[in-house]
Design a protein around this motif. Structure first.
Motif, PDB file in Angstrom:
ATOM      1  N   LEU A 114      91.526 -44.059  85.746  1.00  0.00           N
ATOM      2  CA  LEU A 114      90.374 -44.709  85.127  1.00  0.00           C
ATOM      3  C   LEU A 114      89.061 -44.120  85.624  1.00  0.00           C
ATOM      4  O   LEU A 114      88.114 -43.951  84.847  1.00  0.00           O
ATOM      5  CB  LEU A 114      90.416 -46.212  85.381  1.00  0.00           C
ATOM      6  CG  LEU A 114      91.462 -46.995  84.599  1.00  0.00           C
ATOM      7  CD1 LEU A 114      91.487 -48.441  85.082  1.00  0.00           C
ATOM      8  CD2 LEU A 114      91.205 -46.924  83.123  1.00  0.00           C
ATOM      9  N   ALA A 115      88.986 -43.806  86.900  1.00  0.00           N
ATOM     10  CA  ALA A 115      87.770 -43.193  87.451  1.00  0.00           C
ATOM     11  C   ALA A 115      87.535 -41.809  86.854  1.00  0.00           C
ATOM     12  O   ALA A 115      86.394 -41.452  86.523  1.00  0.00           O
ATOM     13  CB  ALA A 115      87.864 -43.112  88.972  1.00  0.00           C
ATOM     14  N   ILE A 116      88.594 -41.035  86.697  1.00  0.00           N
ATOM     15  CA  ILE A 116      88.456 -39.698  86.107  1.00  0.00           C
ATOM     16  C   ILE A 116      88.024 -39.798  84.648  1.00  0.00           C
ATOM     17  O   ILE A 116      87.146 -39.051  84.196  1.00  0.00           O
ATOM     18  CB  ILE A 116      89.771 -38.902  86.264  1.00  0.00           C
ATOM     19  CG1 ILE A 116      89.987 -38.546  87.734  1.00  0.00           C
ATOM     20  CG2 ILE A 116      89.768 -37.650  85.404  1.00  0.00           C
ATOM     21  CD1 ILE A 116      91.341 -37.946  88.031  1.00  0.00           C
ATOM     22  N   VAL A 117      88.616 -40.715  83.901  1.00  0.00           N
ATOM     23  CA  VAL A 117      88.240 -40.900  82.494  1.00  0.00           C
ATOM     24  C   VAL A 117      86.779 -41.329  82.386  1.00  0.00           C
ATOM     25  O   VAL A 117      86.033 -40.819  81.535  1.00  0.00           O
ATOM     26  CB  VAL A 117      89.185 -41.911  81.815  1.00  0.00           C
ATOM     27  CG1 VAL A 117      88.645 -42.353  80.473  1.00  0.00           C
ATOM     28  CG2 VAL A 117      90.575 -41.323  81.665  1.00  0.00           C
ATOM     29  N   ALA A 118      86.341 -42.244  83.235  1.00  0.00           N
ATOM     30  CA  ALA A 118      84.947 -42.691  83.207  1.00  0.00           C
ATOM     31  C   ALA A 118      83.997 -41.551  83.571  1.00  0.00           C
ATOM     32  O   ALA A 118      82.935 -41.397  82.949  1.00  0.00           O
ATOM     33  CB  ALA A 118      84.759 -43.866  84.163  1.00  0.00           C
ATOM     34  N   TRP A 119      84.371 -40.745  84.527  1.00  0.00           N
ATOM     35  CA  TRP A 119      83.537 -39.610  84.940  1.00  0.00           C
ATOM     36  C   TRP A 119      83.413 -38.584  83.818  1.00  0.00           C
ATOM     37  O   TRP A 119      82.320 -38.096  83.529  1.00  0.00           O
ATOM     38  CB  TRP A 119      84.123 -38.987  86.203  1.00  0.00           C
ATOM     39  CG  TRP A 119      83.378 -37.797  86.695  1.00  0.00           C
ATOM     40  CD1 TRP A 119      82.119 -37.765  87.204  1.00  0.00           C
ATOM     41  CD2 TRP A 119      83.844 -36.452  86.701  1.00  0.00           C
ATOM     42  NE1 TRP A 119      81.787 -36.483  87.547  1.00  0.00           N
ATOM     43  CE2 TRP A 119      82.829 -35.653  87.250  1.00  0.00           C
ATOM     44  CE3 TRP A 119      85.034 -35.855  86.310  1.00  0.00           C
ATOM     45  CZ2 TRP A 119      82.962 -34.283  87.383  1.00  0.00           C
ATOM     46  CZ3 TRP A 119      85.168 -34.494  86.469  1.00  0.00           C
ATOM     47  CH2 TRP A 119      84.145 -33.722  86.997  1.00  0.00           C
ATOM     48  N   VAL A 120      84.538 -38.264  83.161  1.00  0.00           N
ATOM     49  CA  VAL A 120      84.512 -37.311  82.051  1.00  0.00           C
ATOM     50  C   VAL A 120      83.698 -37.873  80.893  1.00  0.00           C
ATOM     51  O   VAL A 120      82.910 -37.151  80.267  1.00  0.00           O
ATOM     52  CB  VAL A 120      85.954 -36.945  81.617  1.00  0.00           C
ATOM     53  CG1 VAL A 120      85.969 -36.190  80.310  1.00  0.00           C
ATOM     54  CG2 VAL A 120      86.649 -36.140  82.703  1.00  0.00           C
ATOM     55  N   ALA A 121      83.856 -39.156  80.598  1.00  0.00           N
ATOM     56  CA  ALA A 121      83.077 -39.777  79.527  1.00  0.00           C
ATOM     57  C   ALA A 121      81.580 -39.726  79.844  1.00  0.00           C
ATOM     58  O   ALA A 121      80.766 -39.456  78.956  1.00  0.00           O
ATOM     59  CB  ALA A 121      83.532 -41.215  79.315  1.00  0.00           C
ATOM     60  N   LYS A 122      81.239 -39.955  81.096  1.00  0.00           N
ATOM     61  CA  LYS A 122      79.829 -39.887  81.502  1.00  0.00           C
ATOM     62  C   LYS A 122      79.283 -38.478  81.319  1.00  0.00           C
ATOM     63  O   LYS A 122      78.164 -38.293  80.840  1.00  0.00           O
ATOM     64  CB  LYS A 122      79.690 -40.332  82.955  1.00  0.00           C
ATOM     65  CG  LYS A 122      78.286 -40.305  83.472  1.00  0.00           C
ATOM     66  CD  LYS A 122      78.231 -40.719  84.920  1.00  0.00           C
ATOM     67  CE  LYS A 122      76.844 -40.477  85.475  1.00  0.00           C
ATOM     68  NZ  LYS A 122      76.776 -40.738  86.904  1.00  0.00           N
ATOM     69  N   LEU A 123      80.071 -37.478  81.691  1.00  0.00           N
ATOM     70  CA  LEU A 123      79.636 -36.098  81.510  1.00  0.00           C
ATOM     71  C   LEU A 123      79.459 -35.753  80.036  1.00  0.00           C
ATOM     72  O   LEU A 123      78.466 -35.113  79.653  1.00  0.00           O
ATOM     73  CB  LEU A 123      80.649 -35.140  82.139  1.00  0.00           C
ATOM     74  CG  LEU A 123      80.692 -35.082  83.662  1.00  0.00           C
ATOM     75  CD1 LEU A 123      81.806 -34.152  84.120  1.00  0.00           C
ATOM     76  CD2 LEU A 123      79.362 -34.617  84.215  1.00  0.00           C
ATOM     77  N   ILE A 124      80.398 -36.155  79.201  1.00  0.00           N
ATOM     78  CA  ILE A 124      80.317 -35.845  77.770  1.00  0.00           C
ATOM     79  C   ILE A 124      79.142 -36.561  77.127  1.00  0.00           C
ATOM     80  O   ILE A 124      78.414 -35.972  76.322  1.00  0.00           O
ATOM     81  CB  ILE A 124      81.650 -36.198  77.073  1.00  0.00           C
ATOM     82  CG1 ILE A 124      82.737 -35.237  77.538  1.00  0.00           C
ATOM     83  CG2 ILE A 124      81.507 -36.159  75.564  1.00  0.00           C
ATOM     84  CD1 ILE A 124      84.125 -35.586  77.065  1.00  0.00           C
ATOM     85  N   ILE A 125      78.928 -37.820  77.476  1.00  0.00           N
ATOM     86  CA  ILE A 125      77.798 -38.562  76.908  1.00  0.00           C
ATOM     87  C   ILE A 125      76.474 -37.954  77.362  1.00  0.00           C
ATOM     88  O   ILE A 125      75.540 -37.810  76.571  1.00  0.00           O
ATOM     89  CB  ILE A 125      77.897 -40.052  77.272  1.00  0.00           C
ATOM     90  CG1 ILE A 125      79.061 -40.691  76.519  1.00  0.00           C
ATOM     91  CG2 ILE A 125      76.602 -40.792  76.972  1.00  0.00           C
ATOM     92  CD1 ILE A 125      79.395 -42.096  76.967  1.00  0.00           C
ATOM     93  N   GLY A 126      76.392 -37.574  78.628  1.00  0.00           N
ATOM     94  CA  GLY A 126      75.178 -36.923  79.117  1.00  0.00           C
ATOM     95  C   GLY A 126      74.907 -35.603  78.418  1.00  0.00           C
ATOM     96  O   GLY A 126      73.769 -35.287  78.060  1.00  0.00           O
TER      97      GLY A 126
END
Length: 94
Positions: free
Chosen positions: A73-85
């Motif tokens: 879940l932490a990895i998915v949230a981190w990747v989502a944050k990078l993509i959204i940014g």
């Protein structure tokens, strides 16, 4: 069968303890830390106490599975944050 029995006992004990401490420190913690949108204004103890009991009982019975789930879940949230940014930096906002 033993695993299920251990989970049910842990769930019952944790639920009892969280319900008992809701008027004390646990309830005050949720009042201070939760955003207003998550507080229904009613009796939140019947939402949060079973949720806490389920998570902790599962963590007691299968700690490695829970840790792997938290890591994923932490990895998915981190990747989502990078993509959204990245997407927001490319979008025209004016």
């Amino acid at each position: 069968m033993i695993e299920t029995l251990i989970w049910l006992i842990a769930f019952g004990v944790i639920l009892f303890l969280t319900l008992r401490s809701w008027e004390g420190s646990l309830g005050h913690f949720f009042e201070k830390k939760m955003p207003a949108i998550l507080v229904s204004g009613g009796d939140d103890r019947w939402v949060w106490c079973p949720a806490i009991a389920i998570l902790l009982a599962t963590f007691i019975v299968k700690p490695v599975d829970m840790l792997f789930t938290l890591i994923v879940l932490a990895i998915v949230a981190w990747v989502a944050k990078l993509i959204i940014g990245w997407a927001l930096s490319k979008a025209k906002l004016h």
